[in-house]
Scaffold this motif. Structure first.
Motif, PDB file in Angstrom:
ATOM      1  N   ASP A  42       0.846  -1.188   0.000  1.00  0.00           N
ATOM      2  CA  ASP A  42       0.000   0.000   0.000  1.00  0.00           C
ATOM      3  C   ASP A  42       0.884   1.241   0.000  1.00  0.00           C
ATOM      4  O   ASP A  42       0.749   2.105   0.858  1.00  0.00           O
ATOM      5  CB  ASP A  42      -0.914  -0.015   1.240  1.00  0.00           C
ATOM      6  CG  ASP A  42      -1.955   1.117   1.187  1.00  0.00           C
ATOM      7  OD1 ASP A  42      -2.459   1.499   2.266  1.00  0.00           O
ATOM      8  OD2 ASP A  42      -2.243   1.630   0.090  1.00  0.00           O
ATOM      9  N   ASN A  61      -0.944  -3.817  14.702  1.00  0.00           N
ATOM     10  CA  ASN A  61      -1.776  -2.774  14.105  1.00  0.00           C
ATOM     11  C   ASN A  61      -3.224  -3.088  14.416  1.00  0.00           C
ATOM     12  O   ASN A  61      -3.613  -4.255  14.431  1.00  0.00           O
ATOM     13  CB  ASN A  61      -1.597  -2.752  12.585  1.00  0.00           C
ATOM     14  CG  ASN A  61      -0.142  -2.536  12.173  1.00  0.00           C
ATOM     15  OD1 ASN A  61       0.678  -2.122  12.982  1.00  0.00           O
ATOM     16  ND2 ASN A  61       0.176  -2.812  10.906  1.00  0.00           N
ATOM     17  N   TYR A  80     -11.530  -0.090   9.427  1.00  0.00           N
ATOM     18  CA  TYR A  80     -11.739  -1.335   8.667  1.00  0.00           C
ATOM     19  C   TYR A  80     -12.613  -2.319   9.436  1.00  0.00           C
ATOM     20  O   TYR A  80     -13.170  -3.248   8.881  1.00  0.00           O
ATOM     21  CB  TYR A  80     -10.394  -2.010   8.366  1.00  0.00           C
ATOM     22  CG  TYR A  80      -9.511  -1.224   7.441  1.00  0.00           C
ATOM     23  CD1 TYR A  80      -8.241  -0.848   7.834  1.00  0.00           C
ATOM     24  CD2 TYR A  80      -9.960  -0.843   6.187  1.00  0.00           C
ATOM     25  CE1 TYR A  80      -7.423  -0.115   6.988  1.00  0.00           C
ATOM     26  CE2 TYR A  80      -9.153  -0.092   5.335  1.00  0.00           C
ATOM     27  CZ  TYR A  80      -7.891   0.262   5.741  1.00  0.00           C
ATOM     28  OH  TYR A  80      -7.081   1.001   4.919  1.00  0.00           O
ATOM     29  N   ARG A  86      -5.673   3.457  -3.732  1.00  0.00           N
ATOM     30  CA  ARG A  86      -6.642   4.392  -3.114  1.00  0.00           C
ATOM     31  C   ARG A  86      -7.236   5.267  -4.216  1.00  0.00           C
ATOM     32  O   ARG A  86      -6.694   6.300  -4.576  1.00  0.00           O
ATOM     33  CB  ARG A  86      -5.952   5.214  -2.033  1.00  0.00           C
ATOM     34  CG  ARG A  86      -5.180   4.372  -1.048  1.00  0.00           C
ATOM     35  CD  ARG A  86      -6.074   3.475  -0.226  1.00  0.00           C
ATOM     36  NE  ARG A  86      -5.310   2.553   0.616  1.00  0.00           N
ATOM     37  CZ  ARG A  86      -5.844   1.865   1.620  1.00  0.00           C
ATOM     38  NH1 ARG A  86      -7.136   2.029   1.929  1.00  0.00           N
ATOM     39  NH2 ARG A  86      -5.120   1.026   2.335  1.00  0.00           N
TER      40      ARG A  86
HETATM   41  C1  GCU Z   1      -2.034  -1.445   7.020  1.00  0.00           C
HETATM   42  C2  GCU Z   1      -0.603  -1.326   6.501  1.00  0.00           C
HETATM   43  C3  GCU Z   1      -0.283   0.046   5.969  1.00  0.00           C
HETATM   44  C4  GCU Z   1      -1.476   0.564   5.179  1.00  0.00           C
HETATM   45  C5  GCU Z   1      -2.572   0.793   6.194  1.00  0.00           C
HETATM   46  C6  GCU Z   1      -3.852   1.321   5.505  1.00  0.00           C
HETATM   47  O1  GCU Z   1      -2.010  -1.583   8.390  1.00  0.00           O
HETATM   48  O2  GCU Z   1       0.355  -1.665   7.485  1.00  0.00           O
HETATM   49  O3  GCU Z   1       0.868  -0.059   5.129  1.00  0.00           O
HETATM   50  O4  GCU Z   1      -1.170   1.753   4.493  1.00  0.00           O
HETATM   51  O5  GCU Z   1      -2.943  -0.407   6.837  1.00  0.00           O
HETATM   52  O6  GCU Z   1      -4.665   0.462   5.147  1.00  0.00           O
HETATM   53  O7  GCU Z   1      -3.956   2.526   5.327  1.00  0.00           O
END
Ligand code: GCU
Length: 615
Positions: A192, A491, A497, A576
């Motif tokens: 990402d 995390n 989410y 995104r």
């Molecule tokens: C995840 C990931 C990140 C990502 C973030 C998101 O936890 O570690 O690299 O950008 O979520 O979904 O914004």
């Protein structure tokens, strides 16, 4: 026949590295010429530039027989040369190619760079090296038509000795840089963040005496608060060569002889040594000399450890008031690479009230840890073992280990760095935990003085019966990898989410490990300047309310020792794509990619101010 030749020769090519990478640390403190600036480039989506397919790719001594690496121009009207660096466009180095040309914005493939330079030596017996801070992702390096080697890994430094190859005038340095993603790479095909390609960090021509100081490590001897232990690695030295180490401001110096491996070891006692900390980032000048070489640096001395569920800095409990940072200048949509960029990013973290940053998800440029040393900001550094890595592939593991050892070798003297992270959000499996455990062993083998961690997985359910709690509202942290790390770090995205904001207030936790609990990510997307009620996703109010509810929830967790919310700035990501809201940006920053702060910035800043006052 041609096709077969191409396949053969490209396979031959990959295996044709003609030399190992050189170890030459602290390049910014050395006699070096910057090769930063405008480099000619050729975009090569078909990898045509590898060689002239009408001829075999290499001659007997590994010299490339064709292709762009020869940097040829037609010498007469009969010559057939179908490329010409001299008349090709230029890119700024350091710099990703994506942000420098609209045609390269999404480009993934090969770009050939060429730099002409002179390399007169100040003494005939001196040696010369070419040093690269990083190139993403794979770099094949040639000098004057001769292949020096291939570096794999988009975020770690590499160097080659060119003493016998460089000329006083008119050297041609050619690199093929390829940023294609591969399933067996580190990172793998899925991330990402933007796959910025190019020579993304400094390039230096470094000159050294015949025998020089290749690297050194100076640190507080574990278990003490006033004994410095230092190791110096010479290159090209005779056994028994004298090595001197001097800390002028500490009135401390010692001299010893190097052993048969060119290593000199020191142990120096200094009563009353001022220890480095965020409150007092005391840096000491160190001068190491041996033969005709001498090297200067600035090193802080401190200890970091855990005790039960506490993180101890210099023996005192510390709460890590952090923020995650990507290596990007969001307002310009480009890779960060300079000291100026590092100061900008870390100053924003400082303004937030941070004493800690998580440099996600890969090794950042060396300026970040050096500036953090000066500013008194603790750092978590990480290798891009991210999501769905090929856990059973030995080449992938060797790649991850090399990136980890390159990072540790580069930043081992940075007092600000207190944690090496070996992974981020990797799905739990036997193979994955085995892979990560071997990285922990590698990190501890190279450096037993820092914490080792990773962003682990959280699951829903109950670890013990909790009547009345809906399983989906009960979070369990019992990732098997937690057995091996110093922190219980993970995390969590409850309220973004995972459910809506009210879920945050209904959540309870069971954490298996009696270790410091560190939340390495939480957050929500918010378009800077978009205002609505707190139930409207992508509004600043929703993001601020998520912070307002999450921070007290985390504060209730026993052993809560810090967090690095995701993330300081919005950052580019091809994932995104919500029109008018994301438009190619992950907008979880507490600062927008327009440089403007969002409401969540102050929510976090106020929480950290309270934490700092409560110490
Ligand atoms: C995840 C990931 C990140 C990502 C973030 C998101 O936890 O570690 O690299 O950008 O979520 O979904 O914004």
């Amino acid at each position: 026949m041609k096709i077969l030749y191409i396949i053969c020769s490209s396979a031959l090519f990959v295996g044709a590295d003609v030399r190992a990478e050189a170890v030459i640390a602290d390049v910014f403190a050395r006699q070096a010429t910057s090769l930063n600036g405008k480099w000619n480039y050729i975009v090569d989506p078909y990898d045509t530039g590898y060689f002239d397919y009408r001829r075999k790719p290499f001659d007997e001594d590994g010299k490339v027989t064709g292709g762009y690496a020869l940097d040829r121009q037609a010498r007469n009207k009969g010559d057939l040369i179908e490329y010409n660096f001299n008349t090709s466009p230029t890119l700024n180095v350091p710099g990703d190619w994506n942000s420098q040309s609209d045609k390269l914005f999404y480009y993934e493939g090969s770009v050939w760079y060429r730099r002409k330079f002179d390399a007169p030596k100040s003494a005939p017996e001196h040696r010369q090296f070419i040093y690269f801070g990083a190139a993403n992702y794979e770099a094949d390096v040639y000098l004057n038509g001769k292949k020096l080697g291939q570096h794999i890994g988009g975020f770690t430094p590499f160097a080659y000795e060119i003493t016998k190859l460089a000329k006083d005038k008119g050297n041609s340095l050619v690199l093929r840089v390829n940023n294609n993603r591969h399933a067996d790479a580190v990172p793998t095909v899925n991330t990402d963040w933007w796959n910025y390609g190019g020579i993304t960090r400094d390039v230096l021509l470094v000159e050294t005496p015949a025998s020089f100081i290749a690297n050194f490590r100076a640190r507080l001897k574990p278990g003490t608060s006033n004994i410095i232990e230092a190791t110096v690695q010479l290159d090209g030295a005779n056994r028994g060569q004298a090595v001197k180490i001097d800390f002028p401001s500490l009135n401390l110096a010692a001299e010893t002889a190097s052993d048969q491996d060119g290593i000199a070891r020191f142990e120096l006692s200094r009563p009353g040594l001022a220890l480095w900390s965020p409150e007092n980032p005391a840096l000491n000048e160190v001068v190491i000399s041996s033969g005709d070489d001498s090297l200067k640096d600035r090193v802080g001395f401190r200890s970091v450890a855990t005790s039960g569920q506490d993180i101890l800095l210099n023996g005192k409990k510390v709460f890590l008031r952090g923020i995650c940072i990507h290596e990007e200048v969001a307002t310009e949509g480009r890779r960060a690479w300079s000291e100026t960029d590092a100061r900008m990013l870390l100053s924003q973290a400082k303004e937030l009230g941070c004493n800690f940053v998580r440099l996600a998800h890969y090794p950042h440029n060396e300026h970040m840890a050096r500036v953090a040393d000066e500013m008194g900001i603790l750092c978590w550094e990480e290798i891009p073992v991210y999501w769905t890595i090929q856990w059973t592939n030995p080449v992938t593991l060797a790649n991850a280990k090399k990136q980890l050892s390159d990072l540790i070798g580069r930043d081992q003297n940075r007092a600000s760095v207190i944690a090496w992270s070996v992974a981020n959000e990797t799905p739990v499996s036997e193979a994955r935990t085995r892979f990560l455990k071997s990285l922990v062993d590698e990190a501890r083998g190279l450096d037993g003085t820092r914490l080792v961690s990773a962003a682990m997985e959280v699951r829903s359910g109950t670890m013990e019966n909790r009547p009345g709690t809906k399983p989906e509202n009960h979070k369990v942290v019992d990732d098997p990898f937690g057995e091996f790390t110093d922190l219980c770090s993970f995390n969590q995205y409850i309220g973004w989410y995972d459910g809506l904001l009210e879920k945050i207030d209904q959540t309870t936790w069971s954490i298996k490990y009696k270790k410091p609990v560190f939340i390495s990510e939480f957050g929500a997307d918010a378009k800077q300047g978009m205002h609505a009620d707190a139930q409207t996703r992508f509004s600043e109010e929703y993001q601020a309310e998520l912070y307002r509810r999450t921070l007290p929830m985390l504060d209730q967790i026993p052993g809560f020792s810090g967090c690095t919310p995701w993330i300081l700035f919005d950052f580019r990501s091809p994932r995104r794509v919500l029109p008018g809201i994301q438009d190619g940006w992950n907008i979880k920053g507490v600062i927008g990619h327009n440089g403007e702060k969002k409401r969540a910035f102050d929510v976090l800043k106020n929480f950290y101010a309270t934490k700092a006052a409560a110490k």
